[in-house]
Design a protein around this motif. Sequence first.
Motif: not given
Length: 167
Positions: A132-137, A152-158
């Motif tokens: 919830i506080n992250g940015e990026g990947i 596994i990589r997840f985009n935190l945008e949004g």
Amino acid sequence: RVLFRSKMKKQKTNIIFKFLIVFEFITFSAISQSASNEGEWYTIYDDKTGDYIAATVADNGDDVLAYRCFKKEQLCSVAIRSKVKCEDGSSYPMLVNSPKGSFMIEGICTLSNSKNYDQILTPYKQISDVMINGEGILGIAIALKDGEFKAIRFNLEGATKKMTEVR
């Protein structure tokens, strides 16, 4: 005191079970058709419970990271769905990496169907705070046999907006 722990354990087990029932229906096609998205994150509504789920699909197009809060129980959980085989009920170590830092978590395996496995991520607070506080990947490395890992990589945008809506 023992009764309280037992009651809490039973309540958490019920929450996880409910989460998995809805999580069973989260697939790339279901998420991509959702009307409510922000960046790489989507909100999915559960008609039966009135709960919302915030979810995103990994950059590989196969794995899903989901965040669900149960309105009635006032509890939330985070889970990942992947094709990494695991034994139902067993716990597996994972490494999380994000711009906010790296740390270890565990995934509690639950078999969802013959092709996918769900893992409830713990400790909840640590992983949900980064999301919830992250940015990026957000990267999650799952240990495999013979010294290998699946990254596994997840985009935190949004994620911030969608997870806040779900809470």
